[in-house]
Enzyme design. Structure first.
Site, short mmCIF file in Angstrom:
data_model
loop_
_atom_site.label_atom_id
_atom_site.label_comp_id
_atom_site.label_asym_id
_atom_site.label_seq_id
_atom_site.Cartn_x
_atom_site.Cartn_y
_atom_site.Cartn_z
N ASP A 15 40.80 30.56 37.29
CA ASP A 15 40.28 31.93 37.44
C ASP A 15 41.28 32.99 36.99
OD1 ASP A 15 38.26 33.89 38.34
OD2 ASP A 15 39.96 34.49 39.58
N PRO A 51 42.93 44.34 35.86
CA PRO A 51 41.59 44.20 36.45
C PRO A 51 41.66 43.62 37.86
CG PRO A 51 42.00 42.44 34.85
CD PRO A 51 43.22 43.33 34.84
N LEU A 110 45.92 35.77 46.67
CA LEU A 110 46.93 36.13 47.67
C LEU A 110 48.29 36.45 47.05
CD1 LEU A 110 46.10 33.76 50.68
CD2 LEU A 110 45.36 36.12 50.28
N HIS A 153 46.54 44.73 43.51
CA HIS A 153 47.44 45.11 42.42
C HIS A 153 48.30 46.29 42.87
CE1 HIS A 153 45.90 42.46 39.36
NE2 HIS A 153 44.66 42.89 39.54
N ASN A 212 37.36 42.28 36.26
CA ASN A 212 36.78 41.23 35.42
C ASN A 212 35.94 40.29 36.26
OD1 ASN A 212 37.72 41.93 32.94
ND2 ASN A 212 39.43 40.49 32.92
N HIS A 248 37.00 32.70 47.02
CA HIS A 248 37.65 33.37 45.89
C HIS A 248 38.53 34.54 46.35
CE1 HIS A 248 37.08 34.46 41.40
NE2 HIS A 248 38.20 34.99 41.84
N ASP A 289 36.60 37.85 45.46
CA ASP A 289 37.52 38.13 44.34
C ASP A 289 38.53 39.22 44.75
OD1 ASP A 289 38.84 37.94 41.96
OD2 ASP A 289 37.19 38.62 40.70
O1 DOR Z 1 39.30 41.32 38.19
C1 DOR Z 1 39.85 40.23 38.27
N1 DOR Z 1 41.06 40.11 38.83
N2 DOR Z 1 39.22 39.17 37.79
C2 DOR Z 1 39.83 37.98 37.69
O2 DOR Z 1 39.23 37.06 37.22
C3 DOR Z 1 41.24 37.82 38.13
C4 DOR Z 1 41.60 38.83 39.11
C5 DOR Z 1 43.09 38.94 39.35
O3 DOR Z 1 43.78 37.92 39.46
O4 DOR Z 1 43.58 40.08 39.45
ZN ZN Z 2 37.69 35.54 37.78
#
Ligand code: DOR
Ligand code: ZN
Length: 437
Positions: A158, A329, A67, A315, A284, A64, A311
């Site tokens: 996802d 998130p 990229l 960002h 999330n 998970h 995960d």
């Molecule tokens: O916190 C998260 N960020 N949860 C997710 O399910 C997606 C991910 C994202 O793509 O930033």
């Molecule tokens: Zn997720």
């Protein structure tokens, strides 16, 4: 097979496979473990890595990872994410489909695979979307993606939940026919509209809209039942609640083919961190409570939760340094996953290094059927390896990470262990904090 062709000889000196026994030397020739013994002779021209008693593990596998290529190359690229992965001890990562455009067709999945192979630091396996555009309405061409160059074996929307039970049921049936796996982001969207934090006393005090545990748990149990009836396998992404653990235990006891991952941050962090309203803590599913952390740790130790998935979600600063409810998130994970597992699982005695190899390499490789990853450290096996110094600490500083983004929740924290080197098919991809390309 993606990645570079291995050439040459590397000798890992004074390493302890799985942290057990006296240090040994491991000779790697042309991508394969050729010899394991004490004080091996070093052939001329061989690259030497002095392990100084550090732990040798099979290369880590992440089911998970985000990229962000194509579409958000300002936050991460396949190259920068591959560097972060190699530095974190990973030799294979699965790149999630919520890119822009979405990876819902074989043109995109094949391209992600090719770029990953050309970068050559880690095997980049694209995840295909389950539904077109992640919209949850129409199944994507899973067969085309599975039979393309990338050989996609994991499918997920996802970031979004495949919320329509009929679509999820069909997806599970198709996946079974194709021999691929669906990974579900378990979030009942009707229960999380506007939610930005775990529903509980902290969110109430801070005035943040809450995401109840039931939003996750209701989908986990629904999908367990759908998988049971379809005779399908299903994988649960980022399990985050005590109740999810109980449901997974129940489903596994019934013989349902369900597997699950947990993130390092859901093992380690809780919603008390939200008090500063710092957007870096928005994720999330949301950070929950101490009892969830403890139940998840125990479940990972017991095998109720199968593996760790980072995960890793880069960002941009402007998407994180803003009002909490507007922050995107997600948090970085690749370079800090192993030390957080050491902190939460090894230090308290919940896992030994064999256990770390199981939850970070062997089980994830098994779940998706990778035959060359998560292999035993033994002569004749592919040299996908990572060396970890369990006693060398380091301090996290976002801008120093290889990831293009800085959104680590561990800023200025001391990590208890350091990845000394990573090898992909015998090629050194990271060493002493530097990636090879
Ligand atoms: O916190 C998260 N960020 N949860 C997710 O399910 C997606 C991910 C994202 O793509 O930033
Ligand atoms: Zn997720």
């Amino acid at each position: 097979m993606p990645g570079p062709d291995a050439t040459g000889t590397v000798v890992l000196q004074q390493v302890r496979p799985y942290g057990e026994g006296d240090p040994v030397d491991v000779a790697v020739i042309d991508g394969t473990i050729a010899e394991i013994g004490s004080s091996l002779t070093v052939p001329e021209g061989a690259e030497i890595i002095d392990g100084a008693g550090a732990v040798l593990l099979p290369g880590l596998v992440d089911l998970h990872t985000h990229l962000r290529e194509p579409g958000r190359e300002d936050t991460e690229t396949i190259r920068t994410g591959s560097r972060a992965a190699a530095l974190g001890g990973y030799t294979a990562v699965f790149a999630m489909a919520n890119t822009d455009p979405v990876a819902d067709n074989s043109t995109i999945t094949d391209n992600v695979w090719r770029v990953g192979r050309d970068v050559g630091l880690v095997d980049v396996h694209p995840v295909g979307a389950v539904t077109v555009g992640l919209a949850g309405e129409q199944l994507a061409e899973m067969g085309m993606m599975a039979s393309g160059a990338a050989g996609v074996r994991l499918f997920s929307d996802d970031g979004k939940c495949v919320f329509d039970p009929l679509i999820m049921r069909r997806a599970l049936e198709y996946a079974t026919g194709l021999g691929v796996l669906i990974a579900q982001h378990a979030e009942e969207p009707r229960l999380t509209k506007g939610a930005v934090a775990h529903e509980g006393p902290n969110a109430a005090r801070l005035g943040l809209a809450g995401w109840p545990r039931a939003a996750e748990e209701s989908i986990v149990v629904r999908d367990a039942l759908l998988a049971r009836d379809a005779g399908a396998r299903v994988h649960i992404c980022h399990a985050s609640t005590e109740g999810t653990v109980e449901l997974l235990r129940w489903a596994k006891d019934q013989g349902i083919a369900i597997t699950a991952e947990v993130t390092p941050h859901h093992l380690f962090l809780n919603d008390e961190r939200l008090a500063t309203y710092d957007g870096v803590n928005r994720v999330n599913p949301p950070l929950r409570e101490t009892r969830d952390n403890l139940a998840l740790r125990q479940a990972l130790a017991d095998g109720v939760i199968d593996c760790v998935g980072t995960d890793h979600a880069p960002h941009a600063a402007q998407e994180k340094c803003c009002e909490f409810a507007l922050a995107k998130p997600g948090m970085l994970g690749l370079e800090t996953a192993l030390p957080i597992i050491v902190e939460t699982m090894v230090v308290p005695g919940l896992l030994d290094w064999r256990g770390v190899a199981r939850v970070m390499s062997e089980r994830p490789a098994e779940i998706v059927g990778l035959t060359d990853q998560g292999r035993p450290i033994a002569v004749g096996e592919p040299a996908n390896l990572t060396i970890v110094d369990p006693d060398r600490s380091w301090v996290v500083h976002g801008p120093d990470l290889a990831s293009l983004s800085d959104n680590t929740p561990y800023e200025s924290m001391t990590m208890p262990a350091t990845v000394v080197a990573t090898l992909l098919r015998g090629v050194v991809t990271a060493r002493d904090g530097r990636a090879s390309a």
